[in-house]
Design an enzyme around this catalytic site. Structure first.
Site, PDB file in Angstrom:
ATOM      1  N   TYR A 147      -2.041  -1.649  10.240  1.00 36.53           N
ATOM      2  CA  TYR A 147      -2.160  -1.887   8.792  1.00 36.53           C
ATOM      3  C   TYR A 147      -0.894  -1.412   8.065  1.00 36.53           C
ATOM      4  O   TYR A 147      -0.327  -2.143   7.236  1.00 36.53           O
ATOM      5  CB  TYR A 147      -3.390  -1.146   8.253  1.00 36.53           C
ATOM      6  CG  TYR A 147      -3.553  -1.256   6.758  1.00 36.53           C
ATOM      7  CD1 TYR A 147      -4.060  -2.412   6.172  1.00 36.53           C
ATOM      8  CD2 TYR A 147      -3.179  -0.199   5.915  1.00 36.53           C
ATOM      9  CE1 TYR A 147      -4.209  -2.518   4.793  1.00 36.53           C
ATOM     10  CE2 TYR A 147      -3.319  -0.293   4.540  1.00 36.53           C
ATOM     11  CZ  TYR A 147      -3.829  -1.451   3.983  1.00 36.53           C
ATOM     12  OH  TYR A 147      -3.960  -1.554   2.612  1.00 36.53           O
ATOM     13  N   SER A 200       0.853  -1.195   0.000  1.00 36.10           N
ATOM     14  CA  SER A 200       0.000   0.000   0.000  1.00 36.10           C
ATOM     15  C   SER A 200       0.883   1.237   0.000  1.00 36.10           C
ATOM     16  O   SER A 200       1.973   1.229   0.590  1.00 36.10           O
ATOM     17  CB  SER A 200      -0.864   0.023   1.260  1.00 36.10           C
ATOM     18  OG  SER A 200      -1.486   1.288   1.392  1.00 36.10           O
TER      19      SER A 200
END
Ligand SMILES: NC(=O)c1ccc[n+]([C@@H]2O[C@H](COP(=O)([O-])OP(=O)(O)OC[C@H]3O[C@@H](n4cnc5c(N)ncnc54)[C@H](O)[C@@H]3O)[C@@H](O)[C@H]2O)c1
Length: 226
Positions: free
Chosen positions: A152, A139
């Site tokens: 995350y 990401s």
């Protein structure tokens, strides 16, 4: 001569392909003549995406082993693996000090341990594959240090680092491995991770000031799988 960029006849496992960007990867694989093997914790959604759908919980070693056995019996090899499954759209944003140990461990077991465990379980089938290629989904939150979901961001940083190290260990088998780091991408799934204010701020920081969509991601992923 066949097009080397085509996925024709390639067997490609896409994890977490029951919805969102993973589903778009699976449709792109099938659209390019490959076989998309859906590996998803939500069996109902998986079955709705493609005929070749299997139940898989990437956080469970037993489930990864059973999945590898089932794929081995069905296809005998794997040519591509997209480690896309993650805890993402269900995350509630909060300060790092409020994340519980249970939330941290659960997310890590899916997002970071999962790609390692599944790659390990599928290794014999990847070795048997034709010019096998793995794509790990990280990401851009890693490179931007986006606040509000530290577990995350840490998990995706781990995925990126793991990919570099694995490339050296898998190179001897001729297996390629790369990371793709999507930016904020809007799918059919509502999620809590971006408030309207954050959305506006993120767009202002982008070079192309528009929302990204799953279709923006499929080109690079298909290329890397080919
Ligand atoms: N959408 C974005 O803005 C964005 C940005 C950067 C990175 N990503 C990454 O791209 C990938 C896909 O994102 P998305 O928006 O489609 O996410 P999503 O949350 O909509 O989909 C995740 C999928 O993974 C599945 N899944 C969850 N836990 C699982 C488990 N234990 N085993 C197997 N499957 C499991 C879910 O059922 C779901 O189908 C994720 O890795 C995400 O972190 C997304």
């Amino acid at each position: 001569m066949s097009d080397p960029r085509s996925l024709k006849d390639r067997i490609v496992v896409v994890t977490g392909a029951g919805q969102g960007i993973g589903r778009a990867y699976a449709h792109a694989v099938a659209g390019d003549g490959g076989t998309a093997v859906i590996a998803e914790i939500n069996e109902e959604r998986a079955a709705a995406v493609a005929a070749e759908a299997f139940a898989l919980d990437v956080s469970s070693e037993e489930s990864c082993r059973q999945f590898a056995d089932a794929v081995g019996s069905r296809f005998g090899r794997v040519d591509g693996l997209v480690n896309n499954a993650a805890i993402f759209s269900t995350i509630t944003m909060k300060p790092f000090s409020e994340i519980t140990v249970r939330e941290w461990d659960t997310l890590m077991s899916v997002n970071l341990r999962g790609p390692w465990m599944l790659t390990t379980a599928l290794l014999p089938l990847l070795r048997a594959g034709h010019d096998a290629s793995i794509v790990n989904i990280a990401s851009d939150a890693v490179w931007l240090g986006r606040p509000g979901y530290l577990h995350y961001v840490a998990s995706k940083g781990g995925v990126a680092g793991m990919t570099f190290a694995l490339s050296h260990e898998l190179g001897a088998d001729g297996i390629r491995i790369n990371t793709v780091s999507p930016g904020p991408t809007y799918t059919e799934v509502d999620r809590e991770t971006v408030s309207p204010e954050q959305h506006t701020a993120m767009l202002a920081r982008q070079s192309l000031a528009r929302d990204a969509h799953p279709d923006d991601m499929v080109g690079p992923v298909v290329f890397l799988l080919s």
